[in-house]
Design a protein around this motif. Structure first.
Motif, short mmCIF file in Angstrom:
data_model
loop_
_atom_site.label_atom_id
_atom_site.label_comp_id
_atom_site.label_asym_id
_atom_site.label_seq_id
_atom_site.Cartn_x
_atom_site.Cartn_y
_atom_site.Cartn_z
N GLU A 1 -3.27 -10.12 -4.46
CA GLU A 1 -4.50 -10.68 -4.22
C GLU A 1 -4.54 -12.14 -4.51
OE1 GLU A 1 -7.83 -7.34 -4.55
OE2 GLU A 1 -7.43 -8.34 -6.46
N THR A 2 -3.73 -12.60 -5.66
CA THR A 2 -3.81 -14.03 -5.89
C THR A 2 -2.65 -14.87 -5.29
OG1 THR A 2 -2.23 -13.46 -7.83
CG2 THR A 2 -4.83 -13.66 -8.29
N THR A 3 -1.75 -14.32 -4.61
CA THR A 3 -0.50 -15.03 -3.75
C THR A 3 -1.04 -15.77 -2.69
OG1 THR A 3 0.17 -13.00 -2.73
CG2 THR A 3 1.20 -13.68 -4.74
N GLY A 4 -2.13 -15.41 -2.13
CA GLY A 4 -2.86 -15.97 -0.79
C GLY A 4 -2.00 -15.47 0.57
N MET A 5 -1.16 -14.68 0.45
CA MET A 5 -0.52 -14.11 1.63
C MET A 5 -1.25 -12.90 2.31
SD MET A 5 3.52 -13.67 0.52
CE MET A 5 2.98 -13.32 -1.46
N SER A 6 -1.28 -13.02 3.82
CA SER A 6 -2.20 -12.19 4.49
C SER A 6 -1.82 -10.66 4.64
CB SER A 6 -2.52 -13.02 5.99
OG SER A 6 -3.01 -14.11 5.94
N TYR A 7 -0.61 -10.53 4.59
CA TYR A 7 -0.10 -9.21 4.87
C TYR A 7 0.75 -8.85 3.38
CZ TYR A 7 -2.00 -8.39 9.36
OH TYR A 7 -2.85 -8.17 10.24
N THR A 8 0.83 -7.74 3.18
CA THR A 8 1.83 -7.32 2.02
C THR A 8 2.53 -6.03 2.31
OG1 THR A 8 0.38 -8.18 0.31
CG2 THR A 8 1.69 -6.11 -0.18
N SER A 9 3.75 -6.15 2.20
CA SER A 9 4.63 -4.90 2.42
C SER A 9 4.89 -4.10 0.98
CB SER A 9 6.16 -5.41 2.84
OG SER A 9 6.12 -6.01 4.01
N TYR A 10 4.76 -2.78 1.21
CA TYR A 10 5.12 -1.81 0.11
C TYR A 10 5.99 -0.67 0.56
CZ TYR A 10 1.57 0.92 2.28
OH TYR A 10 0.51 1.84 3.13
N TYR A 11 6.50 0.34 -0.45
CA TYR A 11 7.21 1.34 -0.15
C TYR A 11 6.51 2.47 -0.50
CZ TYR A 11 11.41 -1.85 1.08
OH TYR A 11 12.31 -2.68 1.48
N GLU A 12 6.72 3.38 0.50
CA GLU A 12 6.24 4.72 0.36
C GLU A 12 7.33 5.98 -0.01
OE1 GLU A 12 5.50 8.76 1.42
OE2 GLU A 12 6.13 7.57 3.02
N LEU A 13 7.46 6.74 -1.14
CA LEU A 13 8.32 7.64 -1.16
C LEU A 13 7.48 9.07 -1.37
CD1 LEU A 13 11.41 8.70 -1.77
CD2 LEU A 13 10.97 7.76 -4.13
N ASP A 14 7.77 9.82 -0.38
CA ASP A 14 7.27 11.08 -0.56
C ASP A 14 5.89 11.23 -1.05
OD1 ASP A 14 7.27 14.08 -0.29
OD2 ASP A 14 8.00 14.27 -2.34
N GLY A 15 4.98 10.29 -0.38
CA GLY A 15 3.57 10.11 -0.91
C GLY A 15 3.26 9.17 -1.86
N TYR A 16 4.18 8.85 -2.62
CA TYR A 16 4.06 7.93 -3.74
C TYR A 16 4.45 6.48 -3.29
CZ TYR A 16 4.88 5.48 -8.38
OH TYR A 16 4.90 4.88 -9.41
N ILE A 17 3.36 5.50 -3.54
CA ILE A 17 3.57 4.08 -3.27
C ILE A 17 4.19 3.20 -4.38
CG2 ILE A 17 2.19 4.58 -1.16
CD1 ILE A 17 0.08 2.65 -2.69
N ASN A 18 4.77 2.16 -3.91
CA ASN A 18 5.05 1.07 -4.91
C ASN A 18 5.41 -0.08 -4.15
OD1 ASN A 18 5.68 0.07 -7.31
ND2 ASN A 18 6.78 1.81 -8.21
N PHE A 19 5.29 -1.21 -4.94
CA PHE A 19 5.40 -2.68 -4.51
C PHE A 19 6.62 -3.02 -5.15
CE2 PHE A 19 5.38 -7.16 -5.40
CZ PHE A 19 5.39 -7.52 -4.19
N PHE A 20 7.84 -3.53 -4.45
CA PHE A 20 8.82 -4.28 -5.07
C PHE A 20 9.29 -5.46 -4.32
CE2 PHE A 20 9.69 0.06 -6.50
CZ PHE A 20 9.87 -0.04 -7.76
N TYR A 21 9.72 -6.49 -5.08
CA TYR A 21 10.11 -7.79 -4.56
C TYR A 21 11.47 -7.73 -4.12
CZ TYR A 21 12.34 -12.27 -5.12
OH TYR A 21 13.23 -13.27 -5.11
N GLY A 22 11.66 -7.37 -2.72
CA GLY A 22 13.04 -7.35 -2.05
C GLY A 22 13.02 -5.89 -1.58
N CYS A 23 14.37 -5.87 -0.89
CA CYS A 23 14.45 -4.65 0.04
C CYS A 23 15.03 -3.51 -0.82
CB CYS A 23 15.24 -4.90 1.38
SG CYS A 23 17.00 -5.69 0.61
#
Length: 555
Positions: free
Chosen positions: A165-187
């Motif tokens: 919310e504080t970065t000012g980016m319109s869209y955010t990418s996150y990863y989902e693993l078997d129903g569990y979500i998390n955010f990571f910086y990088g692939c």
């Protein structure tokens, strides 16, 4: 007939026609799988992409395995996603903090209202192995940031919500693993089956997540004791939590509220308190015979400014500090040893003129006067400027340089006359609970700015040189860090927010066609997570002035 595009694989110099929209994983098989180990990601037109990335136009592609730093990062991020899901499955009410690298692994704390015992660790490891054996896919999702924040808050991940919310980016990418979500910086890797080796062992009041060696991905890194460094980390973690800055989201909110000045003052005061404490300890040890202060640390750790600030504090303790930089004792360029690639090895201990240095050191300690040499980095030669040095009754010799803690440097002097200080950038603040900030990124950004502003080097040149610098540190500096009598953490809570304004235009000069663009682009994306903080509030004695300029000390 389906439309095709031409792909150039840098790993084996192969051109290949592939269907439009082929993934990097599909293309890897088509270009004859050129790597010895399984790929972790790929550089696509010199930008790092995950292996599920699809190519719609002609591309240059270079596949990366675990032995490359970029590949290791992808592996570790993927392992951390598996780890965090396993903790969530075994302990649904627990909070996991992936704190920082230590002892060749990653220190983590599981907050569950009680100590984590071996039985619980075994359950988590068993669940991780089940997830890995199932070879479950990591699904990349991209949504509006406001919607991602809602998802994270629904799952109790308020730290991630605050960050995005504080970065000012319109869209955010996150990863989902078997129903569990998390955010990571990088692939991440395409699936959990790519993670074949790990371990979790008890460590202090948490656990240590162990990873494979870069040089041999089939063998785990040994656990190297780093008790002094661990305590230095813990001290700064305690400080940042005392002032309510648990992560970068909190820092950004504080900046938005106009609290930049207060954050700078607290950070600078904390460092000055550390310097004063070390100076008082040296003064106390001076009474017992200490006459030599040795200050070491890796590149861009701020050794020079620390040394100058320490000399001020030593003076307030009624000592007369006499400073020497090991850089002044470099061999002439043509006499410098070379590394295995044939390049000059400036990181080597033997790039110093050891006989000359020891001769001067013996003369000084015997009460004689010396003429201090100086090294001209432009011409690569030793020069003299008529600077004379001599120790007096209350003098203490302060020697600064990357090899200062190496026992061979001052082997002829008994340890009871020495006080050793290790200076490093132990970045304690994290992006969020699961994304720590590598200390090497902090140092590299400092060096890029300093080299550009004061040494005439481009970002490309600094980034190209960095792997060699890191290899030198692994060989010549890190093995001796636990020998230190004191550890000084030169990182500050606000630092990366202050560096952003200086680093971005320098990194933006790197061309897409340059091999260093992958690293430059990664650093630019990383810096977007920090709100700008004005450097005008930095005091003239701030350690950051060594890299930004405008300081009170002469370098």
């Amino acid at each position: 007939m389906s439309e095709t595009i031409t792909i150039y694989c840098k790993n084996n110099n192969v051109y290949k026609e592939v269907p439009v929209g082929s993934s990097l994983l599909d293309i890897y098989a088509a270009v004859a799988a050129p790597l010895h180990y399984r790929p972790m990601n790929a550089q696509v037109n010199n930008r790092t992409e995950g292996l599920n990335f699809k190519c719609w136009r002609p591309k240059d592609i270079e596949y990366v395995d675990y032995t490359e730093l970029s590949g290791l990062r992808t592996y570790v991020r993927s392992l951390c996603h598996i780890f965090s899901k396993a903790v969530n499955d075994v302990l649904p009410c627990a909070t996991l903090n992936l704190e920082h690298p230590i002892s060749k692994g990653y220190y983590c704390v599981i907050h569950n209202g009680k100590d984590i015992d071996q039985e619980t660790i075994n359950k988590i490891k068993k669940r991780m192995r089940e997830i890995i054996d199932a070879d479950l896919p990591f699904h990349l999702k991209t949504v509006r940031t406001v919607d991602a924040a809602v998802l994270f808050r629904e799952r109790g991940m308020n730290d991630k919500a605050r960050l995005i919310e504080t970065t000012g980016m319109s869209y955010t990418s996150y990863y989902e693993l078997d129903g569990y979500i998390n955010f990571f910086y990088g692939c991440l890797t395409p699936s959990t089956g790519y993670i074949n080796l790990f371990d979790i062992v008890p460590y202090a009041d948490g656990v240590l997540l162990r990873i494979p060696k870069r040089s041999n991905p089939l063998e785990l890194e040994p656990v190297i004791p780093q008790d002094k460094m661990f305590e230095a980390y813990k001290e700064h973690l305690t400080l940042q939590r005392t002032v309510g800055l648990n992560n970068v989201g909190d820092l950004n909110l504080a900046i938005e509220k106009g609290l930049s000045r207060e954050i700078i003052l607290v950070s600078e005061a904390m460092q000055e308190k550390q310097v004063a404490k070390i100076a008082e300890e040296i003064a106390h040890r001076y009474k017992d015979g200490v006459r030599l202060v040795l200050i070491s640390g890796p590149s861009s750790s701020g050794k020079t400014t620390f040394c100058k600030r320490l000399e001020v504090q030593l003076t307030t303790n009624l000592l007369h500090p006499v400073g020497i930089s090991l850089d002044d004792y470099f061999l002439n360029r043509e006499d410098t040893p070379k590394d295995e690639t044939g390049d000059y090895d400036f990181e080597s201990l033997y790039a110093l003129d050891l006989p000359y240095f020891n001769s001067d050191l013996k003369k000084l300690l015997a009460g004689e006067e010396i003429e201090l040499p100086s090294f001209n980095f432009e011409t690569g030669s030793r020069i003299y400027k008529g600077k004379k040095l001599k120790l007096h009754d209350n003098s203490i010799l302060v020697i600064e340089g990357i090899h200062a803690l190496n026992p061979e440097l001052t082997a002829f002097i008994d340890d009871k006359y020495k006080y050793r200080v290790y200076v490093s950038v132990l970045t304690s603040i994290s992006l969020d609970n699961h994304n720590w900030i590598p200390t090497t990124d902090n140092r590299l950004l400092r060096r890029i700015i300093r080299d550009y502003r004061f040494r005439g080097y481009s970002a490309q040149e600094t980034i190209s040189r960095w792997p060699s610098v890191r290899r030198g540190e692994d060989k010549w500096i890190f093995p001796y860090q636990e020998n230190a009598d004191a550890m000084f953490n030169s990182a500050m809570l606000y630092e990366l927010a202050a560096l952003r304004r200086f680093a971005e235009p320098i990194l933006s000069e790197v061309k897409e066609s340059d091999r260093t663009n992958a690293e430059a682009y990664r650093l630019l994306r990383f810096l977007r997570y920090f709100n700008y903080i004005p450097d005008e509030e930095l005091p003239g004695t701030s350690l950051l002035r060594e890299f930004l300029g405008g300081g009170s000390f002469r370098y």
